[in-house]
Design a protein around this motif. Structure first.
Motif, mmCIF file in Angstrom:
data_model
loop_
_atom_site.group_PDB
_atom_site.id
_atom_site.type_symbol
_atom_site.label_atom_id
_atom_site.label_comp_id
_atom_site.label_asym_id
_atom_site.label_seq_id
_atom_site.Cartn_x
_atom_site.Cartn_y
_atom_site.Cartn_z
ATOM 1 N N TYR A 105 23.009 -1.650 -2.229
ATOM 2 C CA TYR A 105 21.881 -1.056 -2.668
ATOM 3 C C TYR A 105 20.506 -1.329 -1.772
ATOM 4 C CZ TYR A 105 24.887 0.340 -6.450
ATOM 5 O OH TYR A 105 25.754 1.084 -7.306
ATOM 6 N N PHE A 106 19.844 -0.337 -1.221
ATOM 7 C CA PHE A 106 18.742 -0.408 -0.814
ATOM 8 C C PHE A 106 17.562 0.189 -1.255
ATOM 9 C CE2 PHE A 106 20.875 -2.106 2.952
ATOM 10 C CZ PHE A 106 22.035 -1.314 3.234
ATOM 11 N N CYS A 107 16.553 -0.458 -1.339
ATOM 12 C CA CYS A 107 15.159 -0.016 -1.811
ATOM 13 C C CYS A 107 14.556 0.278 -0.435
ATOM 14 C CB CYS A 107 14.601 -1.173 -2.673
ATOM 15 S SG CYS A 107 12.785 -0.854 -2.931
ATOM 16 N N ALA A 108 13.863 1.240 -0.658
ATOM 17 C CA ALA A 108 12.610 1.525 0.613
ATOM 18 C C ALA A 108 11.558 2.207 -0.072
ATOM 19 C CB ALA A 108 13.410 2.745 1.304
ATOM 20 N N SER A 109 10.495 2.128 0.747
ATOM 21 C CA SER A 109 9.269 2.679 0.385
ATOM 22 C C SER A 109 8.317 3.359 1.722
ATOM 23 C CB SER A 109 8.051 1.377 -0.153
ATOM 24 O OG SER A 109 7.927 0.754 0.864
ATOM 25 N N SER A 110 7.644 3.941 1.194
ATOM 26 C CA SER A 110 6.788 4.745 2.279
ATOM 27 C C SER A 110 5.378 4.984 1.827
ATOM 28 C CB SER A 110 7.558 6.088 2.702
ATOM 29 O OG SER A 110 7.440 7.199 1.719
ATOM 30 N N GLU A 111 4.483 5.227 2.843
ATOM 31 C CA GLU A 111 3.118 5.435 2.469
ATOM 32 C C GLU A 111 3.017 6.593 1.674
ATOM 33 O OE1 GLU A 111 -0.644 4.277 5.125
ATOM 34 O OE2 GLU A 111 1.226 4.206 6.290
ATOM 35 N N SER A 162 14.174 8.968 -5.839
ATOM 36 C CA SER A 162 12.672 8.830 -5.342
ATOM 37 C C SER A 162 11.830 8.552 -6.694
ATOM 38 C CB SER A 162 12.253 9.941 -4.275
ATOM 39 O OG SER A 162 12.377 11.204 -4.957
ATOM 40 N N PHE A 163 10.768 7.969 -6.246
ATOM 41 C CA PHE A 163 9.981 7.690 -7.558
ATOM 42 C C PHE A 163 8.528 7.796 -6.983
ATOM 43 C CE2 PHE A 163 9.588 5.869 -11.609
ATOM 44 C CZ PHE A 163 8.685 4.801 -11.649
ATOM 45 N N ASN A 177 1.023 -1.136 0.060
ATOM 46 C CA ASN A 177 -0.189 0.123 -0.014
ATOM 47 C C ASN A 177 0.798 1.150 0.024
ATOM 48 O OD1 ASN A 177 1.046 -0.316 2.468
ATOM 49 N ND2 ASN A 177 -1.025 0.639 3.578
ATOM 50 N N HIS A 178 2.123 1.107 -0.292
ATOM 51 C CA HIS A 178 2.963 2.129 -0.278
ATOM 52 C C HIS A 178 3.001 2.945 -1.572
ATOM 53 C CE1 HIS A 178 5.356 1.528 3.560
ATOM 54 N NE2 HIS A 178 4.505 1.345 3.775
ATOM 55 N N LEU A 179 3.261 4.216 -1.592
ATOM 56 C CA LEU A 179 3.040 4.971 -2.641
ATOM 57 C C LEU A 179 4.411 5.391 -3.282
ATOM 58 C CD1 LEU A 179 -0.091 6.925 -2.126
ATOM 59 C CD2 LEU A 179 0.107 4.926 -3.438
ATOM 60 N N TYR A 180 5.294 5.518 -2.216
ATOM 61 C CA TYR A 180 6.531 6.102 -2.715
ATOM 62 C C TYR A 180 7.763 5.283 -2.670
ATOM 63 C CZ TYR A 180 4.056 10.607 -2.293
ATOM 64 O OH TYR A 180 3.200 11.676 -2.533
ATOM 65 N N PHE A 181 8.801 5.499 -3.549
ATOM 66 C CA PHE A 181 9.810 4.417 -3.578
ATOM 67 C C PHE A 181 11.165 5.033 -3.937
ATOM 68 C CE2 PHE A 181 6.170 1.767 -3.888
ATOM 69 C CZ PHE A 181 5.256 1.983 -4.806
ATOM 70 N N TYR A 182 12.025 4.475 -3.296
ATOM 71 C CA TYR A 182 13.397 4.908 -3.258
ATOM 72 C C TYR A 182 14.575 3.779 -3.342
ATOM 73 C CZ TYR A 182 10.426 7.916 -0.326
ATOM 74 O OH TYR A 182 9.340 8.776 0.089
ATOM 75 N N TRP A 183 15.620 4.347 -3.899
ATOM 76 C CA TRP A 183 16.899 3.655 -3.930
ATOM 77 C C TRP A 183 18.002 4.490 -3.304
ATOM 78 C CZ3 TRP A 183 17.481 -1.415 -5.079
ATOM 79 C CH2 TRP A 183 16.272 -1.936 -5.699
#
Lengths: 111, 116
Positions: free
Chosen positions: B90-96, B48-49, B28-34
Motif C-alpha cells: 500500500y502506497f501513500c502519495a501526496s502532491s501540492e 484521493s483526499f 505543504n502538500h494538499l492532496y493525498f492518495y492511497w
C-alpha cells in the motif's frame, strides 16, 4: 484518460543510452505525458513530464513529436541501478489527480 | 528532498482483523492518495483526499476501507475486516495540487500488508 502502450520489457548494457517509447494515440489537448520509475518494493518515483517537443532534466529526456501520439523517454548512459519498471502516464490531472498506471516497461541493465 | 513517510513498513494481520496504515505526507502538500500493488501486478488507485474529504475513489475502495486525516500531519487508511486478497503493498502519495507540477506526485516507500 488516454490509453498508453509501451513495451513490456527491454534489456540494455551499462553505459548505453536507452529509449523507451510509449504510444498514446488518443491523447487529448489538455493531457500531459509523465513518466515514473519504480524499483522493487518501492513506490513509484516521478522522472519527467512534458507537453510537447523536448524536456530534459538531470535524470532523463522526454521527446514528444508534433502529433503527440507517442513519446520517448531517453535515459543516457544507464547503469545497473537504472534497472526498474518505467511507466508512461497520460492525463490532465487537474480534476482529482488520479494516476492510472499500466503494466510499464521492465528495464534490465546488464554489466 | 522532502519525503512521504509510511509506517509500518510491514504488517502481518489475521483475516478479519482491522488494520490502520499510516502516512505522513509532505508538509505543504494538499492532496493525498492511497494506491496499492498486489505482488506482480499494476499499481492501482484507491482513493484521493482533499480538504478533509474524499475527492475520488475506485471500485476497490468499498465500505471496508476508510481514510482519515486525524491531525495536521497524518493520513491514514483503515481496513475494517481484512481479507486474504487485501494482501498487497500500500502506497501513500501526496502532491501540492491536483494538477501538473514540476515534481509530480511523491510516493512513500509503502507498507507491505500480509493477511494470513
Amino acid at each position: 484518460l488516454a490509453k498508453t502502450t509501451q513495451p513490456i520489457s527491454m534489456d540494455s548494457y551499462e553505459g548505453q543510452e536507452v529509449n523507451i517509447t510509449c504510444s498514446h494515440n488518443n491523447i487529448a489537448t489538455n493531457d500531459y505525458i509523465t513518466w515514473y520509475q519504480q524499483f522493487p518494493s518501492q513506490g513509484p518515483r516521478f522522472i519527467i513530464q512534458g507537453y510537447k517537443t523536448k524536456v530534459t532534466n538531470e535524470v532523463a529526456s522526454l521527446f514528444i513529436p508534433a502529433d503527440r501520439k507517442s513519446s520517448t523517454l531517453s535515459l543516457p548512459r544507464v547503469s545497473l541501478s537504472d534497472t526498474a519498471v518505467y511507466y508512461c502516464l497520460v492525463g490532465a490531472w487537474n480534476q482529482g489527480g488520479k494516476l492510472i498506471f499500466g503494466q510499464g516497461t521492465e528495464l534490465s541493465v546488464k554489466p | 528532498e522532502p519525503e512521504v513517510t509510511q509506517t509500518p513498513s510491514h504488517q502481518v494481520t489475521q483475516m478479519g482483523q482491522e488494520v490502520i496504515l499510516r502516512c505522513v505526507p509532505i508538509s505543504n502538500h494538499l492532496y493525498f492518495y492511497w494506491y496499492r500493488q498486489i505482488l506482480g501486478q499494476k499499481v492501482e488507485f484507491l482513493v484521493s483526499f482533499y480538504n478533509n474529504e474524499i475527492s475520488e475513489k475506485s471500485e476497490i475502495f468499498d465500505d471496508q476501507f476508510s481514510v482519515e486525516r486525524p491531525d495536521g500531519s497524518n493520513f491514514t487508511l483503515k481496513i475494517r475486516s481484512t481479507k486474504l486478497e487485501d494482501s498487497a503493498m500500500y502506497f501513500c502519495a501526496s502532491s501540492e495540487w491536483a494538477g501538473l507540477t514540476s515534481y509530480g506526485y511523491t510516493f512513500g516507500s509503502g507498507t507491505r500488508l500480509t493477511v494470513v
